[in-house]
Design a protein around this motif. Structure first.
Motif, PDB file in Angstrom:
ATOM      1  N   GLY A 336     -37.955 118.082  52.519  1.00 16.90           N
ATOM      2  CA  GLY A 336     -37.049 117.137  53.161  1.00 16.90           C
ATOM      3  C   GLY A 336     -37.300 116.924  54.635  1.00 16.90           C
ATOM      4  O   GLY A 336     -36.802 115.953  55.215  1.00 16.90           O
ATOM      5  N   HIS A 337     -38.066 117.835  55.262  1.00 19.23           N
ATOM      6  CA  HIS A 337     -38.320 117.726  56.698  1.00 19.23           C
ATOM      7  C   HIS A 337     -39.792 117.479  57.028  1.00 19.23           C
ATOM      8  O   HIS A 337     -40.166 117.446  58.207  1.00 19.23           O
ATOM      9  N   THR A 338     -40.622 117.327  55.998  1.00 20.92           N
ATOM     10  CA  THR A 338     -42.037 117.001  56.217  1.00 20.92           C
ATOM     11  C   THR A 338     -42.317 115.676  55.514  1.00 20.92           C
ATOM     12  O   THR A 338     -43.107 115.596  54.573  1.00 20.92           O
ATOM     13  N   LEU A 339     -41.639 114.652  55.953  1.00 20.94           N
ATOM     14  CA  LEU A 339     -41.761 113.337  55.334  1.00 20.94           C
ATOM     15  C   LEU A 339     -42.915 112.574  55.969  1.00 20.94           C
ATOM     16  O   LEU A 339     -43.034 112.506  57.196  1.00 20.94           O
ATOM     17  N   ASN A 340     -43.758 112.021  55.128  1.00 19.09           N
ATOM     18  CA  ASN A 340     -44.907 111.275  55.622  1.00 19.09           C
ATOM     19  C   ASN A 340     -44.484 109.873  56.053  1.00 19.09           C
ATOM     20  O   ASN A 340     -43.702 109.211  55.361  1.00 19.09           O
ATOM     21  N   VAL A 347     -36.516 107.380  55.941  1.00 18.26           N
ATOM     22  CA  VAL A 347     -35.240 108.089  55.878  1.00 18.26           C
ATOM     23  C   VAL A 347     -35.280 109.233  56.885  1.00 18.26           C
ATOM     24  O   VAL A 347     -36.347 109.724  57.252  1.00 18.26           O
ATOM     25  N   LYS A 348     -34.106 109.638  57.319  1.00 19.25           N
ATOM     26  CA  LYS A 348     -34.022 110.768  58.231  1.00 19.25           C
ATOM     27  C   LYS A 348     -34.312 112.059  57.469  1.00 19.25           C
ATOM     28  O   LYS A 348     -34.032 112.161  56.277  1.00 19.25           O
ATOM     29  N   PRO A 349     -34.891 113.056  58.146  1.00 12.95           N
ATOM     30  CA  PRO A 349     -35.099 114.352  57.479  1.00 12.95           C
ATOM     31  C   PRO A 349     -33.794 114.867  56.886  1.00 12.95           C
ATOM     32  O   PRO A 349     -32.721 114.713  57.481  1.00 12.95           O
ATOM     33  N   VAL A 360     -29.138 111.192  46.812  1.00  9.94           N
ATOM     34  CA  VAL A 360     -30.125 110.640  47.732  1.00  9.94           C
ATOM     35  C   VAL A 360     -30.341 109.189  47.321  1.00  9.94           C
ATOM     36  O   VAL A 360     -30.821 108.915  46.217  1.00  9.94           O
ATOM     37  N   ALA A 361     -29.956 108.266  48.218  1.00 15.24           N
ATOM     38  CA  ALA A 361     -30.009 106.833  47.903  1.00 15.24           C
ATOM     39  C   ALA A 361     -29.209 106.587  46.621  1.00 15.24           C
ATOM     40  O   ALA A 361     -28.078 107.032  46.501  1.00 15.24           O
TER      41      ALA A 361
END
Length: 400
Positions: A336-340, A347-349, A360-361
């Motif tokens: 969730g915090h290593t989004l490419n 989206v925000k981490p 989520v969405a």
């Protein structure tokens, strides 16, 4: 204490520890946790469990089952690992295979390591305990080295782990070939072949070569066939210049290649991927060395009954459910915090749901323990009872 009173707790601890060992073996083959995504575009009629995946100790596997209804016809179950990867990549999340690569690759060694620790805990005689640990850990060390670094060491990995690597690359697990090839043994072809062979010319018919190749494949074990698929995939990447080293079949090589390939599956950005693969290689070496150091410390601590190093023999296996939840949560945080940035949507981490239901969405997320985690907890309870009995035994002087 007399000999009879000493033997009773020893036998009881031994019995409980053997039960725990059996549960530990069982855990390896059971799903430990499951995650599912549900959404309006995945109707319950076609997806009764949503898009579901199951976490095992050695990999992540498809949790969707084949739907058999009058209005729905499926020849095979939907690959929900791939389906979830496809969903996740739209928001920049890396594929599922990118998570926990070291844990999955070392899973068979880690559980065997815990098993040897429990065998050492059972024994109340320090010299015998040390012998058990020395022999057991030496065997694991050799097995681990040959598997991770040895040529063709990947053949020493368990089939489930190999299968998970193959399916995560969207390769089919079945490699049967069609039987519609025409034989070259009839009509004019047969007469021509006979004439040439009588003249001393060796004739090879392509259809027969394919049949021989198919026969060789059918003689392979399932694991050998899966590894052959990975090798062919690796060789194709080498021809394209994506890898430099020739195939040596070591788990170290395959883990690094597969990790890089998984990371670049949707987001082919070498500047990001190459450092991550280097970190993986470093992690493999660190874990390998760390296990050797841990073995040495435990053997050193086995010299006497009691003490922190002795109690670690039971406390570490007992804490397996805690270790799993920590590791699982950490990897969810990483996802969730290593989004490419190459994802279709920004989206925000965020922290994916570890336990329970989330959103989520437009997707509802469900994350719950599976039967394997229940067996883990049961094993911990059994070991807790064994540890309390052993502690009381040592206090009363029956452990020497």
């Amino acid at each position: 204490m007399n000999a009879s009173s000493q033997s009773k707790p020893t036998l009881l601890v031994g019995l409980l520890t053997l039960i725990a060992l059996g549960l530990l073996v069982w855990i390896f083959f059971l799903p430990t946790w499951w995650v599912s995504l549900t959404a309006p575009n995945y109707p319950e009629e076609a997806f009764p469990d949503g898009v579901r995946i199951e976490f095992h100790m050695n990999g992540v596997f498809n949790g969707c089952e084949k739907v058999e209804k009058e209005e729905i016809s499926e020849s095979v179950a939907l690959d929900c690992v791939h389906e979830m990867d496809t969903i996740n990549h739209y928001v920049g999340m890396y594929p599922i295979a990118a998570g926990g690569p070291v844990e999955r690759g070392f899973s068979q060694f880690l559980l065997t390591f815990l098993g040897v620790m429990l065998l050492g805990f059972m024994c109340t005689r320090p010299k015998i305990r040390m012998a058990i640990l020395v022999v057991g850990f030496a065997g694991i060390a050799v097995w681990m080295y040959l598997t991770i670094y040895g040529e063709n060491g990947f053949y020493l990995e368990n089939e489930g782990y190999v299968n998970a690597l193959v399916t995560s690359l969207d390769q089919e697990a079945s490699g049967e070939e069609g039987s519609g090839e025409e034989s070259g043994g009839g009509g004019i072809v047969a007469l021509l072949r006979q004439s040439l062979e009588e003249s001393g010319i060796k004739v090879e018919v392509p259809s027969e070569q394919k049949q021989e190749s198919g026969a060789e494949k059918s003689a392979m074990s399932e694991k050998e066939r899966l590894i052959e698929q990975l090798k062919q995939n690796y060789e194709r990447d080498r021809q394209k210049g994506m890898v430099d080293e020739p195939w040596n079949g070591s788990t170290y090589q395959i883990m690094a290649w597969h990790y890089g390939k998984s990371l670049g599956r949707y987001f082919n950005n070498p500047k990001e991927i190459v450092p991550m693969v280097k970190n993986l290689k470093l992690a493999i070496n660190v874990v390998f060395a760390g296990l050797l150091v841990a073995m040495a410390l435990l053997i050193f601590g086995a010299r006497r009954n009691g003490g922190l190093l002795y109690w670690l023999l039971v406390l570490v296996p007992m804490a397996l459910p805690v270790f799993f939840v920590i590791d699982y949560s950490a990897w969810l945080w990483w996802y969730g915090h290593t989004l490419n940035s190459m994802g279709a949507f920004t989206v925000k981490p965020f922290m994916p749901t570890v336990f329970g239901d989330g959103k989520v969405a437009q997707f509802a997320t469900h994350s719950y323990p599976d039967v394997g985690f229940g067996v883990m907890v049961l094993m911990s309870l059994v070991l807790a009872v064994a540890a309390l009995i052993r502690r009381k035994q040592f206090k009363q002087g029956g452990g020497s």
